[in-house]
Design a protein around this motif. Structure first.
Motif, mmCIF file in Angstrom:
data_model
loop_
_atom_site.group_PDB
_atom_site.id
_atom_site.type_symbol
_atom_site.label_atom_id
_atom_site.label_comp_id
_atom_site.label_asym_id
_atom_site.label_seq_id
_atom_site.Cartn_x
_atom_site.Cartn_y
_atom_site.Cartn_z
ATOM 1 N N GLY A 2 12.023 1.353 2.479
ATOM 2 C CA GLY A 2 12.056 0.165 1.486
ATOM 3 C C GLY A 2 13.039 -0.810 2.281
ATOM 4 O O GLY A 2 14.052 -0.236 2.641
ATOM 5 N N VAL A 3 12.738 -1.821 1.536
ATOM 6 C CA VAL A 3 13.915 -3.092 2.292
ATOM 7 C C VAL A 3 14.775 -3.235 1.057
ATOM 8 O O VAL A 3 14.381 -3.612 -0.048
ATOM 9 N N ALA A 105 18.008 0.246 3.677
ATOM 10 C CA ALA A 105 17.117 1.073 3.192
ATOM 11 C C ALA A 105 17.012 0.528 1.888
ATOM 12 O O ALA A 105 17.730 -0.621 1.431
ATOM 13 N N SER A 106 16.483 1.301 0.895
ATOM 14 C CA SER A 106 16.172 1.001 -0.625
ATOM 15 C C SER A 106 17.685 0.900 -0.986
ATOM 16 O O SER A 106 18.615 1.710 -0.865
ATOM 17 N N ASN A 109 19.913 4.023 -2.207
ATOM 18 C CA ASN A 109 20.768 4.992 -1.442
ATOM 19 C C ASN A 109 22.163 4.511 -1.331
ATOM 20 O O ASN A 109 23.058 5.408 -0.695
ATOM 21 N N TYR A 110 22.677 3.370 -1.376
ATOM 22 C CA TYR A 110 23.814 2.884 -1.476
ATOM 23 C C TYR A 110 24.581 3.031 -2.785
ATOM 24 O O TYR A 110 24.689 1.923 -3.804
ATOM 25 N N GLN A 111 25.121 4.147 -3.333
ATOM 26 C CA GLN A 111 25.620 4.529 -4.325
ATOM 27 C C GLN A 111 27.199 4.519 -4.252
ATOM 28 O O GLN A 111 27.869 4.544 -3.400
ATOM 29 N N ILE A 211 15.767 8.595 10.216
ATOM 30 C CA ILE A 211 14.819 9.541 9.519
ATOM 31 C C ILE A 211 13.577 8.918 9.157
ATOM 32 O O ILE A 211 12.424 9.248 9.395
ATOM 33 N N GLU A 212 13.371 7.750 8.692
ATOM 34 C CA GLU A 212 12.526 7.368 7.913
ATOM 35 C C GLU A 212 11.539 6.407 8.721
ATOM 36 O O GLU A 212 10.416 6.272 8.472
#
Length: 392
Positions: A2-3, A105-106, A109-111, A211-212
């Motif tokens: 995802g973007v 990525a979506s 993912n950035y937490q 990976i994706e």
């Protein structure tokens, strides 16, 4: 993949006060003085070190290495004083097909430490070595793809051929890597002013891209970094251990760190503290560039944060970690202590190698510092480490 879509424009980080030597015409004066001083001293150094080998920075060093370290530290100090801007481009340039652009990525993912309202994930560049692979989905159990975060004190470098081509060649030839991807992560210096966590966001972006998008199995991925890139690799491995499970991000197969910078906060102390270290004279690192890097990188988050200064902040990770430190480098004592602290954490697998007679980061600088054989030995050590843990 995802973007990542911005919902609001993040606030821009404010630049800290620059040194006097970074302004014109003082930066020109500093540069001219340093270069003329080096040129004047080279004949004297050469004669002294040739006639009196015991006067060399390290008795085991050749004349060439001794001279190069003397010159290198003064040039690095000059760079740290003039604080020249470091623009990055997403154009392929000389790298041509080696260079790719990588989207974030979506957002989920950035937490945690990577979710900062002032710094959003961004599209970055990356250089593939030896070339952009056509298909990485069918790698064998013993094939490895290395995601490497280059050094540069958080403020320099781009991972392209001119900077990192030698390092990549060592990993391909001597460590047996199938391919190496070096992200062109955002640096914290002008003109971009991208402090922490921008570079770690970019490291995660590149990891998820492997990976994706590229279809590389996590079991085939090794995360690595040298110098400040080693610091970032530690932060990325830490993030994957602490936040990866909740975000559904798998762990890599292994990690290795070359001359990792484990205690950036120390560079914010007066210069006399760093210069009193017995290894300061036998390394190319200078207080000015480390101070500049830490000051810029830690603008939004204190330098004491574990994701910036891992020293005295060990953590648990399922990823086996190899640490290589030069015997004569400035980071050797801090790095050794950090490695020992990590090894004491239950479940961790940590290996430490002290590279005999080596200054800072021979894997990056071995061809320029007269340390090619030593660097190639480090490459072979990395290859053996990866292979051993692939077989477990």
């Amino acid at each position: 993949m995802g973007v990542f879509k911005k919902t609001a424009k993040p606030a821009k980080a404010t630049a800290p006060k620059r040194s006097l030597a970074s302004h014109k015409p003082f930066n020109w004066i500093c540069t001219a003085y340093t270069i003329s001083s080096i040129l004047t001293r080279i004949p004297l150094w050469t004669l002294c070190f040739l006639l009196m080998p015991s006067s060399r920075l390290d008795p085991s060093w050749s004349l060439k290495r001794t001279l190069l370290v003397q010159i290198g530290r003064r040039l690095v100090d000059m760079i740290g004083r003039v604080e020249a801007p470091v623009p990055l481009s997403l154009e392929p340039g000389k790298e041509k097909d080696q260079f790719v652009t990588i989207d974030p990525a979506s957002a989920d993912n950035y937490q945690g430490p990577l979710n900062n309202p002032a710094v959003a994930p961004a599209t970055i560049g990356g250089t593939w070595y030896p070339q952009r692979p056509r298909n990485l989905k069918g790698l064998g159990a013993h094939d490895s793809v290395i995601l490497h975060l280059h050094g540069g004190a958080f403020i320099l470098g781009d991972g392209r051929n001119d900077q990192a081509g030698y390092l990549a060649s060592v990993l391909l030839k001597h460590a047996g890597a199938k391919a190496v991807l070096m992200p062109q992560y955002r640096v914290a210096s002008r003109p971009g002013l991208d402090p922490f966590p921008a570079a770690i966001q970019d490291g995660l972006t590149a990891y998820l891209h492997l990976i994706e998008v590229e279809g590389v199995a996590p079991r085939n991925i090794t995360i690595s970094g040298d110098s400040a890139g080693g610091n970032m690799a530690i932060a990325l491995v830490r993030y994957l251990a602490e936040h990866g499970p909740a975000a559904g991000i798998p762990q890599p197969q292994s990690a290795f760190l070359i001359s990792p910078w484990t205690d950036p906060k120390k560079s914010l102390l007066p210069a006399k503290h760093m210069k009193s270290d017995p290894h300061y004279a036998t390394d190319i690192l200078a207080h000015s560039i480390l101070r500049w890097g830490t000051r810029e990188y830690a603008r939004l988050v204190p330098a004491t944060d574990p994701y910036i200064t891992p020293q005295d902040h060990p953590f648990a990770t399922p990823v086996p970690v190899l640490i290589n430190l030069g015997e004569t480098e400035l980071f050797v004592d801090d790095g050794t202590q950090w490695a020992q602290d990590m090894a004491r954490v239950k479940g961790n697998v940590v290996e430490l190698n002290i590279e005999a007679g080596a200054p800072h980061d021979t894997l990056l600088l071995g061809n320029m510092m007269g340390c090619k054989k030593s660097a190639e030995g480090v490459g072979a050590l990395v290859g053996a480490f990866i292979k051993k843990h692939q077989e477990e």
